[in-house]
Motif scaffolding. Structure first.
Motif, PDB file in Angstrom:
ATOM      1  N   UNK A 148      27.929  32.078  31.659  1.00 14.44           N
ATOM      2  CA  UNK A 148      27.994  33.524  31.462  1.00 14.44           C
ATOM      3  C   UNK A 148      26.618  34.178  31.449  1.00 14.44           C
ATOM      4  N   UNK A 149      25.577  33.368  31.515  1.00 12.98           N
ATOM      5  CA  UNK A 149      24.224  33.893  31.640  1.00 12.98           C
ATOM      6  C   UNK A 149      23.770  33.872  33.100  1.00 12.98           C
ATOM      7  N   UNK A 150      24.622  33.351  33.974  1.00 12.63           N
ATOM      8  CA  UNK A 150      24.245  33.216  35.373  1.00 12.63           C
ATOM      9  C   UNK A 150      25.282  33.807  36.305  1.00 12.63           C
ATOM     10  N   UNK A 151      25.929  32.930  37.099  1.00 12.00           N
ATOM     11  CA  UNK A 151      26.914  33.403  38.067  1.00 12.00           C
ATOM     12  C   UNK A 151      28.038  34.170  37.377  1.00 12.00           C
ATOM     13  N   UNK A 152      28.322  33.817  36.135  1.00 14.03           N
ATOM     14  CA  UNK A 152      29.380  34.489  35.393  1.00 14.03           C
ATOM     15  C   UNK A 152      29.131  35.964  35.148  1.00 14.03           C
ATOM     16  N   UNK A 153      27.920  36.440  35.436  1.00 12.96           N
ATOM     17  CA  UNK A 153      27.611  37.860  35.265  1.00 12.96           C
ATOM     18  C   UNK A 153      27.905  38.673  36.521  1.00 12.96           C
ATOM     19  N   UNK A 154      28.319  38.005  37.591  1.00 13.15           N
ATOM     20  CA  UNK A 154      28.484  38.693  38.860  1.00 13.15           C
ATOM     21  C   UNK A 154      29.440  39.881  38.783  1.00 13.15           C
ATOM     22  N   UNK A 155      30.555  39.715  38.086  1.00 11.08           N
ATOM     23  CA  UNK A 155      31.541  40.803  38.029  1.00 11.08           C
ATOM     24  C   UNK A 155      30.939  42.058  37.412  1.00 11.08           C
ATOM     25  N   UNK A 156      30.200  41.903  36.314  1.00  7.35           N
ATOM     26  CA  UNK A 156      29.602  43.066  35.655  1.00  7.35           C
ATOM     27  C   UNK A 156      28.409  43.602  36.440  1.00  7.35           C
ATOM     28  N   UNK A 157      27.707  42.734  37.165  1.00  5.85           N
ATOM     29  CA  UNK A 157      26.590  43.189  37.990  1.00  5.85           C
ATOM     30  C   UNK A 157      27.084  44.043  39.157  1.00  5.85           C
ATOM     31  N   UNK A 158      28.253  43.713  39.663  1.00  4.16           N
ATOM     32  CA  UNK A 158      28.789  44.420  40.825  1.00  4.16           C
ATOM     33  C   UNK A 158      29.489  45.719  40.460  1.00  4.16           C
ATOM     34  N   UNK A 159      29.950  45.825  39.218  1.00  5.18           N
ATOM     35  CA  UNK A 159      30.676  47.036  38.829  1.00  5.18           C
ATOM     36  C   UNK A 159      30.397  47.389  37.377  1.00  5.18           C
ATOM     37  N   UNK A 160      29.918  48.603  37.149  1.00  5.92           N
ATOM     38  CA  UNK A 160      29.665  49.058  35.786  1.00  5.92           C
ATOM     39  C   UNK A 160      30.968  49.249  35.015  1.00  5.92           C
ATOM     40  N   UNK A 161      32.072  49.355  35.740  1.00  2.18           N
ATOM     41  CA  UNK A 161      33.367  49.578  35.096  1.00  2.18           C
ATOM     42  C   UNK A 161      34.031  48.282  34.641  1.00  2.18           C
ATOM     43  N   UNK A 162      33.450  47.142  35.034  1.00  2.00           N
ATOM     44  CA  UNK A 162      34.066  45.866  34.649  1.00  2.00           C
ATOM     45  C   UNK A 162      33.933  45.660  33.143  1.00  2.00           C
ATOM     46  N   UNK A 163      35.027  45.365  32.493  1.00  2.00           N
ATOM     47  CA  UNK A 163      35.050  45.180  31.041  1.00  2.00           C
ATOM     48  C   UNK A 163      35.618  43.798  30.728  1.00  2.00           C
ATOM     49  N   UNK A 164      34.726  42.844  30.499  1.00  3.51           N
ATOM     50  CA  UNK A 164      35.157  41.471  30.232  1.00  3.51           C
ATOM     51  C   UNK A 164      36.017  41.396  28.976  1.00  3.51           C
ATOM     52  N   UNK A 165      35.701  42.224  27.998  1.00  4.21           N
ATOM     53  CA  UNK A 165      36.445  42.224  26.737  1.00  4.21           C
ATOM     54  C   UNK A 165      37.924  42.532  26.986  1.00  4.21           C
ATOM     55  N   UNK A 166      38.194  43.605  27.706  1.00  4.19           N
ATOM     56  CA  UNK A 166      39.578  43.987  27.983  1.00  4.19           C
ATOM     57  C   UNK A 166      40.254  43.007  28.930  1.00  4.19           C
ATOM     58  N   UNK A 167      39.492  42.490  29.881  1.00  6.64           N
ATOM     59  CA  UNK A 167      40.047  41.491  30.796  1.00  6.64           C
ATOM     60  C   UNK A 167      40.530  40.271  30.022  1.00  6.64           C
ATOM     61  N   UNK A 168      39.730  39.854  29.062  1.00  3.63           N
ATOM     62  CA  UNK A 168      40.075  38.671  28.281  1.00  3.63           C
ATOM     63  C   UNK A 168      41.279  38.939  27.380  1.00  3.63           C
ATOM     64  N   UNK A 169      41.293  40.102  26.733  1.00  2.67           N
ATOM     65  CA  UNK A 169      42.413  40.435  25.853  1.00  2.67           C
ATOM     66  C   UNK A 169      43.731  40.516  26.620  1.00  2.67           C
ATOM     67  N   UNK A 170      43.651  40.866  27.890  1.00  2.00           N
ATOM     68  CA  UNK A 170      44.860  40.991  28.711  1.00  2.00           C
ATOM     69  C   UNK A 170      45.362  39.639  29.210  1.00  2.00           C
ATOM     70  N   UNK A 171      44.555  38.602  29.007  1.00  3.65           N
ATOM     71  CA  UNK A 171      44.927  37.269  29.473  1.00  3.65           C
ATOM     72  C   UNK A 171      45.716  36.540  28.389  1.00  3.65           C
ATOM     73  N   UNK A 172      45.971  35.266  28.637  1.00  2.00           N
ATOM     74  CA  UNK A 172      46.704  34.451  27.672  1.00  2.00           C
ATOM     75  C   UNK A 172      45.777  33.784  26.657  1.00  2.00           C
ATOM     76  N   UNK A 173      44.490  34.071  26.739  1.00  2.00           N
ATOM     77  CA  UNK A 173      43.539  33.446  25.820  1.00  2.00           C
ATOM     78  C   UNK A 173      43.703  33.990  24.406  1.00  2.00           C
ATOM     79  N   UNK A 174      43.337  33.174  23.433  1.00  2.00           N
ATOM     80  CA  UNK A 174      43.341  33.628  22.047  1.00  2.00           C
ATOM     81  C   UNK A 174      42.172  34.582  21.830  1.00  2.00           C
ATOM     82  N   UNK A 175      42.257  35.361  20.772  1.00  2.00           N
ATOM     83  CA  UNK A 175      41.159  36.271  20.438  1.00  2.00           C
ATOM     84  C   UNK A 175      39.884  35.489  20.157  1.00  2.00           C
ATOM     85  N   UNK A 176      40.019  34.333  19.515  1.00  2.00           N
ATOM     86  CA  UNK A 176      38.845  33.514  19.202  1.00  2.00           C
ATOM     87  C   UNK A 176      38.148  33.049  20.468  1.00  2.00           C
TER      88      UNK A 176
END
Length: 276
Positions: A148-176
């Protein structure tokens, strides 16, 4: 020393050996290493470097001389983000040179502390015939270590509207699990960590408040939980989370407690948990 700092130092040393024309560009204030590792027992190095609005692939020999360089606009680069609910974090970025492609990948196991355990990566050379040749990174040579310090930043680098927080909450992952992703990103040197974690904590508080609105019978238990949280974080902030920066430790502890509470309330609502 955090991974990003190390990666930038490595970049400076490594790029000093590039041809003069490339080195001049590489020392731009806008440049940043997204991925780098040695290959073939240090006989070669593969790097993916961000230059302002472009992403560039470099393949060099042991002396640092570039054998192949491919540039792609940041907005058009062939990037494949990981699936939030997958067991591993697998980020891929592909560069095309005629009919041959070079797929750089970085994969980490979610169970690792700060997403640094079980890390592997490399480059897959895809011939015009479709044949794939995988070249793995030498052990412990990947920089930055945290995806997340490297290639994992590509989505946010390409779009200021990308919100990893909301993307994660919308997935099946736990909050933790989502917290681990966000907190990991806050350790990047481009952020003020205290400010980043403050925003992180505020967002988790808002999520918890929304969840509790559907479980008002937990109101009394919530007061007890808050007292326990405050007491535990008062000690754990510097003993467990960060012995050097108390504010960072406190915010990390509060966010951790809150994300875990979100998981509990989610389970309570669906009938998995019963005690407040």
């Amino acid at each position: 020393m955090r991974p990003v700092i190390i990666s930038l130092l490595v970049k400076t040393v490594y790029l000093c050996c590039f041809p003069v024309s490339l080195a001049a560009d590489s020392h731009s204030d806008e440049s940043e290493v997204l991925f780098q590792c040695s290959l073939n027992n240090a006989a070669n190095t593969v790097s993916v470097i961000l230059f302002s609005d472009n992403v560039q692939y470099f393949y060099s020999n042991a002396e640092g001389r570039v054998e192949l360089s491919i540039k792609s606009p940041l907005s058009d680069v062939d990037y494949t983000p990981f699936a939030w609910d997958s067991p591993d974090v697998a980020e891929r970025i592909t560069f095309h040179n005629g009919e041959t492609s070079y797929e750089v990948f970085h994969i980490m196991n979610r169970s690792g502390i700060n997403f640094t355990d079980g890390s592997n990566g490399g480059v897959v050379v895809i011939a015009p015939s479709g044949q794939r040749t995988e070249i793995l990174c030498d052990e412990n040579s990947i920089m930055p270590v945290n995806v997340f310090h490297g290639i994992g930043r590509m989505a946010s680098l390409r779009s200021e509207d990308y919100d990893a927080f909301q993307q994660c909450l919308s997935s099946e992952l736990s909050a933790t699990a989502c917290l681990n992703v966000e907190a990991s990103s806050c350790s990047l040197d481009i952020y003020d960590q205290t400010e980043c974690l403050t925003v992180e904590y505020d967002r988790w508080r808002a999520v918890l408040a929304e969840k509790l609105s559907a479980a008002t019978e937990l109101d009394h238990a919530q007061h007890l939980w808050e007292a326990s949280r405050d007491a535990d974080c008062g000690l754990s902030a510097w003993v467990v989370y960060n012995p050097f920066e108390e504010d960072v430790g406190m915010l990390s502890c509060l966010s951790d407690y809150t994300a875990r509470r979100v998981d509990f309330v989610n389970n309570y609502i669906v009938g998995i948990e019963f005690d407040g």
